[in-house]
Design an enzyme around this catalytic site. Structure first.
Site, PDB file in Angstrom:
ATOM      1  N   HIS A 168     -13.753   1.589   2.142  1.00 25.81           N
ATOM      2  CA  HIS A 168     -13.817   2.101   0.768  1.00 25.81           C
ATOM      3  C   HIS A 168     -12.432   2.001   0.105  1.00 25.81           C
ATOM      4  O   HIS A 168     -11.463   2.546   0.619  1.00 25.81           O
ATOM      5  CB  HIS A 168     -14.290   3.561   0.805  1.00 25.81           C
ATOM      6  CG  HIS A 168     -14.706   4.072  -0.522  1.00 25.81           C
ATOM      7  ND1 HIS A 168     -15.957   4.600  -0.759  1.00 25.81           N
ATOM      8  CD2 HIS A 168     -14.055   4.135  -1.704  1.00 25.81           C
ATOM      9  CE1 HIS A 168     -16.036   4.965  -2.019  1.00 25.81           C
ATOM     10  NE2 HIS A 168     -14.896   4.693  -2.615  1.00 25.81           N
ATOM     11  N   HIS A 170      -9.070   2.468  -1.599  1.00 25.81           N
ATOM     12  CA  HIS A 170      -8.270   3.681  -1.830  1.00 25.81           C
ATOM     13  C   HIS A 170      -6.787   3.345  -1.793  1.00 25.81           C
ATOM     14  O   HIS A 170      -6.377   2.387  -1.149  1.00 25.81           O
ATOM     15  CB  HIS A 170      -8.587   4.749  -0.773  1.00 25.81           C
ATOM     16  CG  HIS A 170      -8.228   4.348   0.627  1.00 25.81           C
ATOM     17  ND1 HIS A 170      -8.992   3.473   1.361  1.00 25.81           N
ATOM     18  CD2 HIS A 170      -7.183   4.667   1.411  1.00 25.81           C
ATOM     19  CE1 HIS A 170      -8.442   3.286   2.548  1.00 25.81           C
ATOM     20  NE2 HIS A 170      -7.333   3.993   2.611  1.00 25.81           N
ATOM     21  N   CYS A 200      21.777  -5.352 -14.796  1.00 22.59           N
ATOM     22  CA  CYS A 200      20.747  -5.157 -13.779  1.00 22.59           C
ATOM     23  C   CYS A 200      20.395  -6.493 -13.107  1.00 22.59           C
ATOM     24  O   CYS A 200      20.147  -7.489 -13.788  1.00 22.59           O
ATOM     25  CB  CYS A 200      19.518  -4.553 -14.451  1.00 22.59           C
ATOM     26  SG  CYS A 200      18.001  -4.755 -13.526  1.00 22.59           S
TER      27      CYS A 200
END
Ligand SMILES: [Zn+2]
Ligand SMILES: [Zn+2]
Length: 336
Positions: A168, A170, A200
């Site tokens: 399932h 998740h 950056c």
């Protein structure tokens, strides 16, 4: 959040590797017997809806998040993991064991579950992906201010080879007292570049990538999906906000819609292009330990399970990717 587990023994402890400076988690609460590590002792996948605990949320701990708030019609639900790698508590016990350093595995470990047992995230609509991102952000904001929490890790495992113990779909969210070594390296690299160049490192890479285009898989006005120049595994894919942003949890509504589109496109291309591979994805974002991480640029990393770590990778940390990132990007660009 309730603190009803203060008296319980923590489910894990963190041990510090004096040489590599890495933290590891040693499960204590649910430690397995040595025999269960034999190959034939592995738990079976629970493949059927009727046996699936995530199809029956009434069998789980009470949800800490449910959308919509309806026990029948929910689309996304978050509850505490039954077998937490980190567990709640008030007191962070740190101690020395001989030359070693140990601390309690204090924190939170939650599971983000979507409704459909069979529909994997790559098949979701962008609207549905956004519901999952909403849950990530909500729970992140909730956990980041809890005592002793310095980092919140959000990740998703799909498929047995990628470490998913349940079919399932998740995701998981782990809030912990330490900053993990992988993120630490990423943060250090970004900080050192910033100190040397005043800008950056991720923005510098993105600027080049957007000009060159050969490793770009998809872009919209807020996000870019790219094959990294030094991909760790074949078809590694990253999603970056185009604008410099250090903190995932500060993402705004319109940005979430664009992120959902980018994540949906990226997962869909990977799953169609590689025919339903196992994969992991995770977010790398700035820690919530109160220090300044303005130099960092948060992002998603998606790693399809296209290889296994064998002796060379484990012994050296050098990974061998078996396709050029430019070719991987070109291939994924063409997948509709
Ligand atoms: Zn299920
Ligand atoms: Zn940046």
């Amino acid at each position: 959040m309730e603190n009803n587990q203060n008296n319980k023994k923590p489910s894990s402890e963190l041990r510090f590797d004096l040489v590599s400076k890495d933290w590891v988690v040693i499960a204590t609460g649910r430690a397995r017997k040595p025999e269960t590590f034999k190959n034939n002792g592995r738990a079976k996948e629970e493949g059927l809806e009727k046996d699936c605990p995530f199809c029956h949320i009434e069998t789980q701990a009470p949800p800490v998040y449910i959308y919509p708030d309806d026990k029948e019609k929910w689309e996304v639900v978050v509850f505490p993991n039954k077998y937490p790698a980190f567990s709640e508590g008030n007191q962070l016990h740190e101690r020395a064991v001989g030359p070693y350093q140990v601390m309690d595995g204090l924190g939170f470990h939650e599971v983000v579950v979507t409704r459909d047992h069979r529909q994997n995230m790559a098949q979701f609509s962008a609207q549905k992906v956004k519901l999952v991102i909403d849950a990530y952000q909500e729970r992140y904001l909730e956990m980041m201010n809890e005592k002793h929490i310095n980092y919140v890790s959000i990740f998703h495992n799909n498929g047995k080879e990628a470490g998913a113990s349940m079919v399932h779909p998740h995701s998981q969210i782990i809030a912990m007292p330490v900053i993990d070594p992988d993120l630490r390296r990423s943060l250090d690299g970004s900080r050192i570049f910033f100190e040397n160049h005043g800008s950056c490192v991720h923005c510098a890479m993105l600027e080049w990538e957007l000009e060159e285009k050969i490793r770009i898989i998809f872009e919209n006005d807020k996000f870019v999906v790219v094959s990294p120049f030094a991909a760790k595994v074949a078809f590694e894919t990253r999603i970056y906000p185009k604008e410099h942003k250090a903190y995932f949890e500060r993402i705004k509504e319109d940005e979430k819609e664009k992120l959902a589109e980018a994540l949906q496109v990226a997962l869909n291309k990977i799953c169609k292009g590689l025919v339903d591979p196992a994969y992991n994805f995770f977010i790398h974002t700035s820690p919530c330990d109160g220090k300044n991480y303005d130099h960092y640029h948060w992002h998603f990393e998606i790693l399809p399970k296209t290889s296994v770590w064998a002796g060379f990778e484990l012994g050296t940390g050098i990974q061998i990717s078996t396709i050029e990132p430019e070719k991987a990007a070109e291939y994924l660009r063409r997948i509709e």
